[in-house]
Design a protein around this motif. Sequence first.
Motif, mmCIF file in Angstrom:
data_model
loop_
_atom_site.group_PDB
_atom_site.id
_atom_site.type_symbol
_atom_site.label_atom_id
_atom_site.label_comp_id
_atom_site.label_asym_id
_atom_site.label_seq_id
_atom_site.Cartn_x
_atom_site.Cartn_y
_atom_site.Cartn_z
ATOM 1 N N ARG A 20 -6.940 14.473 0.989
ATOM 2 C CA ARG A 20 -7.217 14.084 2.078
ATOM 3 C C ARG A 20 -6.507 12.700 2.323
ATOM 4 N N SER A 21 -6.353 11.828 1.316
ATOM 5 C CA SER A 21 -5.780 10.392 1.461
ATOM 6 C C SER A 21 -4.104 10.561 1.253
ATOM 7 N N THR A 22 -3.759 11.598 0.438
ATOM 8 C CA THR A 22 -2.342 11.836 0.480
ATOM 9 C C THR A 22 -1.637 12.347 1.843
ATOM 10 N N THR A 23 -2.354 13.248 2.603
ATOM 11 C CA THR A 23 -1.936 13.711 3.738
ATOM 12 C C THR A 23 -1.960 12.733 4.788
ATOM 13 N N SER A 24 -2.973 11.817 4.837
ATOM 14 C CA SER A 24 -3.336 10.561 5.582
ATOM 15 C C SER A 24 -1.980 9.649 5.425
ATOM 16 N N PHE A 25 -1.753 9.439 4.227
ATOM 17 C CA PHE A 25 -0.587 8.492 3.891
ATOM 18 C C PHE A 25 0.806 9.037 4.636
ATOM 19 N N ALA A 26 0.909 10.043 4.674
ATOM 20 C CA ALA A 26 2.186 10.758 5.305
ATOM 21 C C ALA A 26 2.046 10.267 6.953
ATOM 22 N N VAL A 27 0.887 10.514 7.481
ATOM 23 C CA VAL A 27 0.534 9.972 8.866
ATOM 24 C C VAL A 27 0.849 8.454 9.064
ATOM 25 N N SER A 28 0.249 7.964 8.139
ATOM 26 C CA SER A 28 0.345 6.292 8.244
ATOM 27 C C SER A 28 1.525 5.896 8.370
ATOM 28 N N VAL A 29 2.745 6.449 7.643
ATOM 29 C CA VAL A 29 4.202 6.216 7.536
ATOM 30 C C VAL A 29 4.742 6.560 8.683
ATOM 31 N N ASN A 30 4.346 7.747 9.241
ATOM 32 C CA ASN A 30 4.774 8.050 10.558
ATOM 33 C C ASN A 30 4.317 7.313 11.763
ATOM 34 N N LEU A 31 3.193 6.834 11.813
ATOM 35 C CA LEU A 31 2.570 6.007 12.872
ATOM 36 C C LEU A 31 3.155 4.668 12.734
ATOM 37 N N VAL A 32 3.599 3.986 11.506
ATOM 38 C CA VAL A 32 4.176 2.793 11.120
ATOM 39 C C VAL A 32 5.629 2.692 11.924
ATOM 40 N N LEU A 33 6.336 3.813 11.439
ATOM 41 C CA LEU A 33 7.645 3.944 12.290
ATOM 42 C C LEU A 33 7.631 4.187 13.470
ATOM 43 N N ALA A 68 -5.088 5.599 7.397
ATOM 44 C CA ALA A 68 -5.214 5.612 5.791
ATOM 45 C C ALA A 68 -6.500 4.908 5.448
ATOM 46 N N VAL A 69 -7.206 4.093 6.270
ATOM 47 C CA VAL A 69 -8.480 3.510 5.745
ATOM 48 C C VAL A 69 -9.528 4.499 5.971
ATOM 49 N N ALA A 70 -9.532 5.169 7.115
ATOM 50 C CA ALA A 70 -10.548 6.312 7.336
ATOM 51 C C ALA A 70 -10.307 7.517 6.282
ATOM 52 N N GLY A 71 -9.056 7.890 5.771
ATOM 53 C CA GLY A 71 -8.843 8.917 4.919
ATOM 54 C C GLY A 71 -9.638 8.436 3.603
ATOM 55 N N ILE A 72 -9.602 7.096 3.274
ATOM 56 C CA ILE A 72 -10.105 6.502 2.073
ATOM 57 C C ILE A 72 -11.662 6.149 2.069
ATOM 58 N N LEU A 73 -12.120 5.990 3.114
ATOM 59 C CA LEU A 73 -13.467 5.788 3.551
ATOM 60 C C LEU A 73 -14.306 7.110 3.102
ATOM 61 N N ARG A 74 -13.328 8.369 3.855
ATOM 62 C CA ARG A 74 -14.018 9.583 3.670
ATOM 63 C C ARG A 74 -13.849 10.033 2.204
ATOM 64 N N THR A 75 -12.981 9.641 1.457
ATOM 65 C CA THR A 75 -12.869 10.260 0.108
ATOM 66 C C THR A 75 -13.751 9.480 -0.861
ATOM 67 N N GLU A 76 -14.114 8.143 -0.535
ATOM 68 C CA GLU A 76 -15.149 7.337 -1.214
ATOM 69 C C GLU A 76 -16.598 7.606 -0.918
#
Length: 437
Positions: A48-61, A378-386
């Motif tokens: 989930r954190s990997t796919t969330s990272f791709a979404v984060s890059v999208n949102l930044v750009l 990204a943070v929500a994905g990390i919180l969900r993983t942890e």
Amino acid sequence: MFRRRRAWIHRAWIVAAVAFVALIGAAGFRAAPGVLMVPLQDEFGWSRSTTSFAVSVNLVLYGLTSPFAAALMERFGLRRVTACVLVLVAAGSGLTVFMTASWQLVLCWGVLIGLGTGSMAMVFAATVAGRWFVRHRGLVLGVLTAAGATGQLVFLPLMAWLADRYGWRPASLTVAVAALAVVPLVVLVLRDRPADVGLAPYGATEIETGQEQTGNAARLALSALRQGLRSKAFWLLAGGFLICGMSTNGLVNTHFIPAAHDHHMPETTAAGLLALIGIFDIVGTVGSGWLTDRVDARKLLAWYYGLRGLSLLALPALFGASVRPSMLVFVVFYGLDWVATVPPTVALAREVFGPVHGTVVFGWIFASHQLGAAVAAAVAGILRTEFGSYTMAWWGAAVLCLFAAGMSMGIRRPGTAEPPEPPADAPPRKAPYASAG
């Protein structure tokens, strides 16, 4: 005779209609991450954190592209920029069907679609409304902003059904086809300014000419940023919009379906709820545009952020395997509030920074929105993983929304700042501010 027939409907409404359709075509990907996250995880084994990272890059750009896209529209025109970015969205979505590694997901979802959708973001709606309308500008901006919600409404159930029945690849190709289908309409109908067809903006009496920017687009964008950074209003607007992005695109739009799945709710049901948010988002955003023409925009923002924070505090207790009435109440309420913040934020940026720089400055404010969305995704994905739960993410966003409500009331509109202390024998001064139309 020809001119009398043309007067039945002002060309501005036709341009607004084409802009609405173009925004819907570009909005397809906004529905994709929440629907496709679990299928991608099942096929490739990505976390989930990997796919969330791709979404984060999208949102930044998506956010950082906005001010430069606004400057490009000033330099090269709405029609050319819009047609090019729709093609870019189609390419990014279509190429995902060939990916085999997570870095390719980041390239397609993150970079290509991030750049494309960022150029078709709120600045496009603000530019169309600002150039073509004087009367009903806030209302039109609300309607165009709602086009994103309409795109979500159209694509979410369709993509969820396609992903469930045929797999995620047909769902991605659907977005690509939809974006490409709008390009001919943009090329044939969309025009850059009312003066191009010999008209004044709707509600104005004089044709506005000589407004095209001939300088470097990047220089215009950076100049607007420098102007904004010197203003307290910019920091308050950008800070509030950063929290807005955290609590909508970054958190709910990206993680609502996976969070519902954690509670054993079927993905198609969760996608339907998110689409229902889109229905009420249309109502809320159009209503917000109408209110922005009539009510102090700062008060509107404070109410929107405050009520959103209270609703997020309650959300963790509402999830379940089936849809309960309390969840439907949340969906209706949150939908009405979703992007209702956009019309008053655009209006304040235009009032403080002027009609041209105001749109580009809003691009930078919107960049903060997407930066917040990227961090939250990204943070929500990390919180969900942890921690195995999204509860901390929902509550953290709720507290930040309450801060944003207070920040909004701290914004000073032109002419409301405290003037320097005059000499003792000087006559009293009148406030110079006159509200923008």
